[in-house]
Design an enzyme around this catalytic site. Sequence first.
Site, PDB file in Angstrom:
ATOM      1  N   HIS A 135      55.794  62.456  57.977  1.00  0.00           N
ATOM      2  CA  HIS A 135      57.164  62.773  57.720  1.00  0.00           C
ATOM      3  C   HIS A 135      57.971  61.641  57.199  1.00  0.00           C
ATOM      4  CE1 HIS A 135      57.503  60.748  61.729  1.00  0.00           C
ATOM      5  NE2 HIS A 135      58.570  60.127  61.215  1.00  0.00           N
ATOM      6  N   HIS A 142      62.965  55.887  56.915  1.00  0.00           N
ATOM      7  CA  HIS A 142      61.577  55.405  56.746  1.00  0.00           C
ATOM      8  C   HIS A 142      60.531  56.662  56.425  1.00  0.00           C
ATOM      9  CE1 HIS A 142      61.763  57.443  60.840  1.00  0.00           C
ATOM     10  NE2 HIS A 142      60.648  57.856  60.563  1.00  0.00           N
ATOM     11  N   GLU A 202      56.688  53.597  59.477  1.00  0.00           N
ATOM     12  CA  GLU A 202      55.839  53.991  60.696  1.00  0.00           C
ATOM     13  C   GLU A 202      54.533  54.386  60.806  1.00  0.00           C
ATOM     14  OE1 GLU A 202      58.023  57.449  62.572  1.00  0.00           O
ATOM     15  OE2 GLU A 202      56.679  57.450  64.068  1.00  0.00           O
TER      16      GLU A 202
END
Lengths: 141, 141
Positions: free
Chosen positions: A8, A83, A132
Amino acid sequence: MKLGRLNHIGVAVPDMEAARAFYRDSLGATEIGEPFDMIEQGVRVCFVDTPNGGTQVELLAPLGEDSPVSGFLGKNPLGGQHHLCFEVPDIAEARAEFEGQGKRILGPTRIGAHGTPIFFVHPKDMGGVLTEIMETPEGGH
Amino acid sequence: MKLGRLNHIGVAVPDMEAARAFYRDSLGATEIGEPFDMIEQGVRVCFVDTPNGGTQVELLAPLGEDSPVSGFLGKNPLGGQHHLCFEVPDIAEARAEFEGQGKRILGPTRIGAHGTPIFFVHPKDMGGVLTEIMETPEGGH
Protein backbone atom coordinates in the site's frame (compact mmCIF):
# COMPACT_ATOMS: atom_id res chain seq x y z
CA MET A 1 16.21 -9.10 0.88
CA LYS A 2 13.89 -9.72 -2.03
CA LEU A 3 11.44 -6.99 -2.92
CA GLY A 4 7.87 -8.12 -2.47
CA ARG A 5 4.60 -6.52 -3.47
CA LEU A 6 3.97 -2.85 -2.98
CA ASN A 7 1.26 -3.56 -0.42
CA HIS A 8 0.00 0.00 0.00
CA ILE A 9 0.84 3.63 -0.16
CA GLY A 10 0.07 5.68 2.91
CA VAL A 11 -1.66 9.00 2.26
CA ALA A 12 -2.09 11.45 5.14
CA VAL A 13 -5.44 13.21 5.21
CA PRO A 14 -6.70 15.96 7.49
CA ASP A 15 -10.31 14.75 7.42
CA MET A 16 -11.07 11.06 7.02
CA GLU A 17 -14.68 11.40 5.87
CA ALA A 18 -13.81 14.10 3.33
CA ALA A 19 -11.01 11.89 2.00
CA ARG A 20 -13.30 8.88 1.69
CA ALA A 21 -15.81 11.01 -0.19
CA PHE A 22 -13.03 12.27 -2.49
CA TYR A 23 -11.90 8.74 -3.35
CA ARG A 24 -15.51 7.68 -3.94
CA ASP A 25 -16.84 10.71 -5.81
CA SER A 26 -13.81 12.16 -7.59
CA LEU A 27 -11.72 9.07 -8.28
CA GLY A 28 -14.49 6.51 -8.56
CA ALA A 29 -13.23 4.03 -5.96
CA THR A 30 -15.87 1.43 -5.17
CA GLU A 31 -14.12 -0.60 -2.47
CA ILE A 32 -13.55 1.73 0.45
CA GLY A 33 -13.19 0.04 3.82
CA GLU A 34 -14.56 1.15 7.14
CA PRO A 35 -12.17 3.41 9.07
CA PHE A 36 -10.72 2.08 12.30
CA ASP A 37 -8.51 3.50 15.03
CA MET A 38 -5.02 2.25 15.73
CA ILE A 39 -4.72 3.88 19.11
CA GLU A 40 -1.14 2.81 19.84
CA GLN A 41 -0.04 4.30 16.50
CA GLY A 42 -2.10 7.44 16.98
CA VAL A 43 -3.86 7.13 13.64
CA ARG A 44 -7.26 6.48 12.17
CA VAL A 45 -6.92 4.21 9.14
CA CYS A 46 -9.02 3.41 6.09
CA PHE A 47 -7.99 1.21 3.16
CA VAL A 48 -9.12 1.95 -0.39
CA ASP A 49 -8.80 -1.04 -2.71
CA THR A 50 -7.72 -0.82 -6.32
CA PRO A 51 -8.82 -3.42 -8.91
CA ASN A 52 -7.58 -7.02 -8.95
CA GLY A 53 -6.14 -6.99 -5.44
CA GLY A 54 -3.55 -4.39 -6.38
CA THR A 55 -1.74 -1.91 -4.20
CA GLN A 56 -4.07 -0.26 -1.71
CA VAL A 57 -4.25 3.36 -0.65
CA GLU A 58 -4.09 3.63 3.15
CA LEU A 59 -5.73 6.84 4.30
CA LEU A 60 -4.24 8.05 7.58
CA ALA A 61 -5.82 10.70 9.77
CA PRO A 62 -4.34 11.80 13.09
CA LEU A 63 -5.73 10.68 16.42
CA GLY A 64 -4.77 13.52 18.69
CA GLU A 65 -1.97 16.06 18.49
CA ASP A 66 0.74 13.55 19.33
CA SER A 67 -0.06 11.51 16.24
CA PRO A 68 2.91 10.81 13.97
CA VAL A 69 0.73 12.14 11.15
CA SER A 70 0.20 15.51 12.85
CA GLY A 71 3.70 16.76 12.07
CA PHE A 72 3.29 15.79 8.43
CA LEU A 73 -0.06 17.61 8.22
CA GLY A 74 1.49 20.64 9.88
CA LYS A 75 3.81 20.91 6.89
CA ASN A 76 1.23 19.67 4.37
CA PRO A 77 -2.18 20.90 5.53
CA LEU A 78 -4.02 19.42 2.53
CA GLY A 79 -2.48 16.00 3.14
CA GLY A 80 -0.18 14.11 0.83
CA GLN A 81 1.90 11.02 0.20
CA HIS A 82 3.20 9.79 3.54
CA HIS A 83 4.90 6.39 3.09
CA LEU A 84 5.33 3.32 0.91
CA CYS A 85 4.87 -0.20 2.23
CA PHE A 86 6.67 -3.16 0.66
CA GLU A 87 6.05 -6.78 1.61
CA VAL A 88 8.76 -9.25 2.58
CA PRO A 89 8.41 -12.99 3.29
CA ASP A 90 10.24 -12.81 6.65
CA ILE A 91 10.15 -9.68 8.79
CA ALA A 92 13.00 -10.67 11.14
CA GLU A 93 15.31 -11.40 8.25
CA ALA A 94 14.45 -8.09 6.58
CA ARG A 95 15.04 -6.17 9.78
CA ALA A 96 18.43 -7.82 10.26
CA GLU A 97 19.38 -6.92 6.68
CA PHE A 98 18.43 -3.27 7.06
CA GLU A 99 20.27 -3.11 10.38
CA GLY A 100 23.29 -4.67 8.67
CA GLN A 101 23.08 -1.89 6.06
CA GLY A 102 23.24 0.66 8.89
CA LYS A 103 19.75 2.00 8.22
CA ARG A 104 17.81 3.66 11.02
CA ILE A 105 14.76 1.60 11.94
CA LEU A 106 12.02 3.54 13.70
CA GLY A 107 11.00 1.64 16.80
CA PRO A 108 10.34 -2.03 17.39
CA THR A 109 8.76 -4.47 15.02
CA ARG A 110 5.05 -4.37 15.79
CA ILE A 111 1.69 -5.48 14.45
CA GLY A 112 0.46 -3.22 11.67
CA ALA A 113 -2.93 -2.38 10.22
CA HIS A 114 -3.11 -5.69 8.30
CA GLY A 115 -2.41 -7.74 11.43
CA THR A 116 1.09 -8.80 10.38
CA PRO A 117 4.45 -7.59 11.74
CA ILE A 118 5.83 -4.33 10.35
CA PHE A 119 8.57 -1.80 10.95
CA PHE A 120 9.42 1.58 9.47
CA VAL A 121 12.78 2.73 8.07
CA HIS A 122 13.88 6.37 8.30
CA PRO A 123 13.32 8.34 5.09
CA LYS A 124 16.82 9.84 5.30
CA ASP A 125 18.23 6.35 4.75
CA MET A 126 15.72 5.47 2.02
CA GLY A 127 16.06 8.15 -0.65
CA GLY A 128 13.67 10.49 1.15
CA VAL A 129 10.87 7.91 1.29
CA LEU A 130 9.46 6.84 4.66
CA THR A 131 9.32 3.09 4.09
CA GLU A 132 7.21 0.49 5.86
CA ILE A 133 8.28 -3.14 5.62
CA MET A 134 5.48 -5.66 6.21
CA GLU A 135 5.49 -9.41 6.44
CA THR A 136 3.29 -10.67 3.61
CA PRO A 137 -0.23 -11.27 4.89
CA GLU A 138 -1.72 -14.66 4.19
CA GLY A 139 -4.50 -14.61 1.63
CA GLY A 140 -3.82 -11.33 -0.13
CA HIS A 141 -4.22 -8.04 1.67
CA MET B 1 -14.93 7.89 -13.45
CA LYS B 2 -14.07 4.43 -12.21
CA LEU B 3 -10.80 3.99 -10.36
CA GLY B 4 -8.43 1.70 -12.23
CA ARG B 5 -5.15 0.13 -11.19
CA LEU B 6 -2.53 2.10 -9.36
CA ASN B 7 -0.14 1.87 -12.30
CA HIS B 8 2.91 3.38 -10.63
CA ILE B 9 4.19 5.71 -7.99
CA GLY B 10 6.64 8.35 -9.14
CA VAL B 11 9.70 8.79 -6.93
CA ALA B 12 12.04 11.71 -7.57
CA VAL B 13 15.73 10.85 -7.26
CA PRO B 14 18.77 13.12 -7.46
CA ASP B 15 21.00 10.43 -9.01
CA MET B 16 19.49 7.76 -11.25
CA GLU B 17 22.30 5.24 -11.01
CA ALA B 18 22.53 5.54 -7.22
CA ALA B 19 18.75 5.05 -7.01
CA ARG B 20 18.88 1.95 -9.23
CA ALA B 21 21.65 0.52 -7.05
CA PHE B 22 19.57 1.26 -3.92
CA TYR B 23 16.52 -0.57 -5.28
CA ARG B 24 18.72 -3.50 -6.34
CA ASP B 25 21.03 -3.79 -3.34
CA SER B 26 18.98 -2.46 -0.40
CA LEU B 27 15.44 -3.43 -1.40
CA GLY B 28 16.22 -6.51 -3.48
CA ALA B 29 14.43 -5.49 -6.67
CA THR B 30 15.30 -7.83 -9.52
CA GLU B 31 13.38 -6.25 -12.40
CA ILE B 32 14.87 -2.82 -12.94
CA GLY B 33 14.41 -1.39 -16.41
CA GLU B 34 16.88 0.58 -18.46
CA PRO B 35 16.64 4.33 -17.90
CA PHE B 36 15.48 6.48 -20.80
CA ASP B 37 15.11 10.19 -21.39
CA MET B 38 11.76 11.90 -21.90
CA ILE B 39 13.18 15.09 -23.29
CA GLU B 40 9.87 16.95 -23.69
CA GLN B 41 9.04 16.23 -20.04
CA GLY B 42 12.55 17.11 -18.86
CA VAL B 43 13.03 13.84 -16.99
CA ARG B 44 15.07 10.67 -17.11
CA VAL B 45 12.87 7.71 -16.23
CA CYS B 46 13.43 4.17 -15.00
CA PHE B 47 10.72 1.68 -14.01
CA VAL B 48 11.24 -0.80 -11.18
CA ASP B 49 8.84 -3.73 -11.31
CA THR B 50 7.25 -5.32 -8.27
CA PRO B 51 6.12 -8.99 -8.27
CA ASN B 52 3.14 -10.28 -10.26
CA GLY B 53 2.81 -7.24 -12.50
CA GLY B 54 1.95 -5.01 -9.54
CA THR B 55 2.32 -1.29 -9.16
CA GLN B 56 5.66 -0.08 -10.46
CA VAL B 57 8.03 2.45 -8.97
CA GLU B 58 8.90 5.11 -11.55
CA LEU B 59 12.25 6.68 -10.72
CA LEU B 60 12.46 10.26 -12.03
CA ALA B 61 15.68 12.21 -12.31
CA PRO B 62 15.84 15.74 -13.71
CA LEU B 63 17.10 16.49 -17.20
CA GLY B 64 18.42 20.01 -16.82
CA GLU B 65 17.51 22.78 -14.40
CA ASP B 66 14.14 23.46 -16.02
CA SER B 67 12.97 19.94 -15.23
CA PRO B 68 9.67 19.74 -13.33
CA VAL B 69 11.53 17.46 -10.92
CA SER B 70 14.19 20.08 -10.13
CA GLY B 71 11.90 22.18 -7.98
CA PHE B 72 10.86 19.12 -6.01
CA LEU B 73 14.48 18.10 -5.44
CA GLY B 74 15.31 21.65 -4.38
CA LYS B 75 12.89 21.16 -1.48
CA ASN B 76 13.72 17.48 -1.01
CA PRO B 77 17.40 17.00 -1.85
CA LEU B 78 17.38 13.28 -1.01
CA GLY B 79 14.40 12.69 -3.29
CA GLY B 80 10.98 11.44 -2.28
CA GLN B 81 7.48 10.52 -3.34
CA HIS B 82 6.50 12.70 -6.28
CA HIS B 83 3.17 11.50 -7.70
CA LEU B 84 0.64 8.68 -7.96
CA CYS B 85 -0.61 7.36 -11.29
CA PHE B 86 -4.03 5.73 -11.61
CA GLU B 87 -5.31 4.04 -14.76
CA VAL B 88 -8.61 4.81 -16.44
CA PRO B 89 -10.23 3.06 -19.43
CA ASP B 90 -10.86 6.30 -21.36
CA ILE B 91 -8.57 9.30 -20.95
CA ALA B 92 -10.87 11.82 -22.66
CA GLU B 93 -13.80 10.86 -20.49
CA ALA B 94 -11.67 11.10 -17.34
CA ARG B 95 -10.36 14.52 -18.35
CA ALA B 96 -13.89 15.79 -18.97
CA GLU B 97 -14.97 14.51 -15.56
CA PHE B 98 -12.12 16.21 -13.72
CA GLU B 99 -12.77 19.41 -15.64
CA GLY B 100 -16.42 19.14 -14.68
CA GLN B 101 -15.35 18.87 -11.05
CA GLY B 102 -13.43 22.14 -11.47
CA LYS B 103 -10.04 20.54 -10.91
CA ARG B 104 -6.93 22.15 -12.37
CA ILE B 105 -5.39 19.95 -15.04
CA LEU B 106 -1.73 20.62 -15.70
CA GLY B 107 -1.23 21.02 -19.44
CA PRO B 108 -2.59 19.05 -22.37
CA THR B 109 -3.19 15.34 -22.55
CA ARG B 110 0.04 13.85 -23.88
CA ILE B 111 1.82 10.56 -24.36
CA GLY B 112 3.43 9.33 -21.17
CA ALA B 113 6.29 6.99 -20.33
CA HIS B 114 4.19 3.89 -21.07
CA GLY B 115 3.20 5.15 -24.51
CA THR B 116 -0.42 5.84 -23.61
CA PRO B 117 -2.17 9.19 -23.09
CA ILE B 118 -1.80 10.82 -19.69
CA PHE B 119 -2.49 14.07 -17.88
CA PHE B 120 -1.66 15.43 -14.44
CA VAL B 121 -4.06 17.00 -11.93
CA HIS B 122 -2.91 19.72 -9.52
CA PRO B 123 -2.09 18.42 -6.02
CA LYS B 124 -4.03 21.28 -4.43
CA ASP B 125 -7.21 19.82 -5.92
CA MET B 126 -6.29 16.23 -5.04
CA GLY B 127 -5.69 16.17 -1.29
CA GLY B 128 -2.08 17.26 -1.69
CA VAL B 129 -1.21 14.42 -4.08
CA LEU B 130 0.09 15.24 -7.55
CA THR B 131 -1.97 12.76 -9.56
CA GLU B 132 -1.30 11.33 -13.00
CA ILE B 133 -4.20 9.80 -14.88
CA MET B 134 -3.19 7.29 -17.56
CA GLU B 135 -5.21 5.40 -20.13
CA THR B 136 -4.76 1.70 -19.34
CA PRO B 137 -1.96 0.26 -21.47
CA GLU B 138 -2.77 -2.84 -23.46
CA GLY B 139 -1.07 -5.97 -22.17
CA GLY B 140 -0.20 -4.93 -18.63
CA HIS B 141 2.29 -2.19 -17.97
